[in-house]
Design an enzyme around this catalytic site. Structure first.
Site, PDB file in Angstrom:
ATOM      1  N   TYR A 143      75.635 -44.358   9.649  1.00 51.12           N
ATOM      2  CA  TYR A 143      74.177 -43.649   9.526  1.00 51.12           C
ATOM      3  C   TYR A 143      73.209 -44.824   9.546  1.00 51.12           C
ATOM      4  O   TYR A 143      73.223 -45.812   8.818  1.00 51.12           O
ATOM      5  CB  TYR A 143      74.247 -43.195   8.223  1.00 51.12           C
ATOM      6  CG  TYR A 143      72.777 -42.673   7.828  1.00 51.12           C
ATOM      7  CD1 TYR A 143      71.706 -42.402   8.726  1.00 51.12           C
ATOM      8  CD2 TYR A 143      72.423 -42.444   6.554  1.00 51.12           C
ATOM      9  CE1 TYR A 143      70.333 -42.222   8.448  1.00 51.12           C
ATOM     10  CE2 TYR A 143      71.027 -41.982   6.158  1.00 51.12           C
ATOM     11  CZ  TYR A 143      70.160 -41.789   7.072  1.00 51.12           C
ATOM     12  OH  TYR A 143      68.791 -41.390   6.548  1.00 51.12           O
ATOM     13  N   LYS A 171      75.143 -40.708  12.633  1.00 54.85           N
ATOM     14  CA  LYS A 171      73.808 -40.001  12.815  1.00 54.85           C
ATOM     15  C   LYS A 171      73.056 -41.008  13.146  1.00 54.85           C
ATOM     16  O   LYS A 171      72.755 -42.051  12.453  1.00 54.85           O
ATOM     17  CB  LYS A 171      73.495 -39.925  11.258  1.00 54.85           C
ATOM     18  CG  LYS A 171      71.922 -39.292  10.997  1.00 54.85           C
ATOM     19  CD  LYS A 171      71.505 -39.100   9.750  1.00 54.85           C
ATOM     20  CE  LYS A 171      69.904 -38.683   9.861  1.00 54.85           C
ATOM     21  NZ  LYS A 171      69.369 -38.157   8.655  1.00 54.85           N
TER      22      LYS A 171
END
Length: 308
Positions: A143, A171
């Site tokens: 992420y 992400k």
């Protein structure tokens, strides 16, 4: 474990963490929110995310939050969760193992926690390699968390991670279609799946091979994002309308986030959750501040979109 959903789900809400007025975790609220996301069609949940206020939870709360979401999901959805918090490699390895043992299908590494802001690529990628080597066969994710600073993953490091076979979730917050393109090219043929954190370019990223979305829009309007991602990059009047509406809504929710998001979620769903938050500067909006969010939601719902 729900690894099948881990590798097929397209929408990963960054889960909000309901809190009581005294800012302790509202565990019944966590159950309600988990059910709501799943009932809206999400087969994947991202807890211990920034939106979950992971930076302001204790180590024990982080583990217990994962355990609670996994238990409530009960196989209906895969669960990924952050497992690194800016510590030494040895401490990060221990933390990842604890989150995995709590039931997470994959444990997410925050890229900005792999070194100080001025660290060279060699320094922070070396930290990454140590963590990968020390965590056995645990499935991992990335992420590119924007706070306290953003560290984007270069395509060469992304490709290396992808080809280890260990990474299954990313992400992306580059907000750049060219950057996502380079990552997708570097990871072709591997299990690593890219989820765009910015709703405004989901059509484009999915057309290039991205697998869906993980961000604010998924957390507040999951049914629309589930529909949009199911179109798999189709570019037409209907998909463009939904993407534009969600782009505006995602921007509007930034004010006093995540309190504003909890406030809107309670209004949308009728769930008895408060706007309480531990994030500095987050507090409930007054009627004047909340009205635009309410109006935006009413506009979306009044369009009676044919999502078939």
């Amino acid at each position: 474990m729900t690894s099948n959903k881990l590798m097929t789900n397209a929408v990963w809400p960054v889960m909000l963490t309901p809190m009581n007025a005294d800012r302790t975790i509202d565990w019944a609220g966590v159950d309600r929110v988990t059910d709501w996301y799943i009932n809206a069609g999400c087969e994947g949940l991202f807890t211990n995310s920034r939106s979950s206020e992971v930076e302001f939870l204790t180590p024990d709360e982080r583990v217990e939050l994962v355990r609670r979401v996994v238990a409530r999901a009960d196989g209906r959805a895969a669960v990924v969760a952050t497992g690194t918090f800016g510590q030494s490699a040895a401490e990060e390895i221990t933390s990842i193992k604890k989150v995995h043992d709590a039931g997470a299908d994959a444990v997410v590494i925050l890229t900005n926690h792999l070194g100080e802001p001025g660290a060279s690529e060699a320094e922070w990628s070396g930290q990454l390699e140590t963590i990968v080597e020390g965590t056995g066969d645990i499935k991992l994710g990335f992420y590119e968390c924007p706070t306290p600073w953003k560290r984007l993953i270069p395509a060469n490091v992304y490709g290396w991670a992808a080809h280890t076979g260990r990474f299954v979730f990313h992400k992306d917050v580059s907000h750049s279609v060219p950057d996502m393109t380079r990552k997708l090219e570097a990871s072709a043929g591997t299990p690593l799946r890219l989820y765009n954190g910015q709703i405004s370019s989901v059509i484009e990223s999915m057309a290039l091979g991205g697998r869906g979305h993980s961000g604010y829009a998924s957390s507040l309007y999951p049914e629309l994002v589930v529909w949009l991602c199911a179109q798999n990059g189709a570019d037409n009047e209907q998909t463009r309308l939904v993407q534009r509406l969600l782009t505006v809504a995602e921007r509007m929710i930034n004010v006093n986030y995540p309190s504003s998001a909890k406030q809107l979620l309670a209004q949308r769903t009728g769930m008895p959750i408060t706007a309480a938050s531990r994030m500095p500067g987050a507090y409930p909006l007054d009627d004047h501040g909340f009205a635009p969010l309410q109006n935006m939601t009413e506009l979306i719902e009044s369009l009676d979109l044919t999502l078939a």
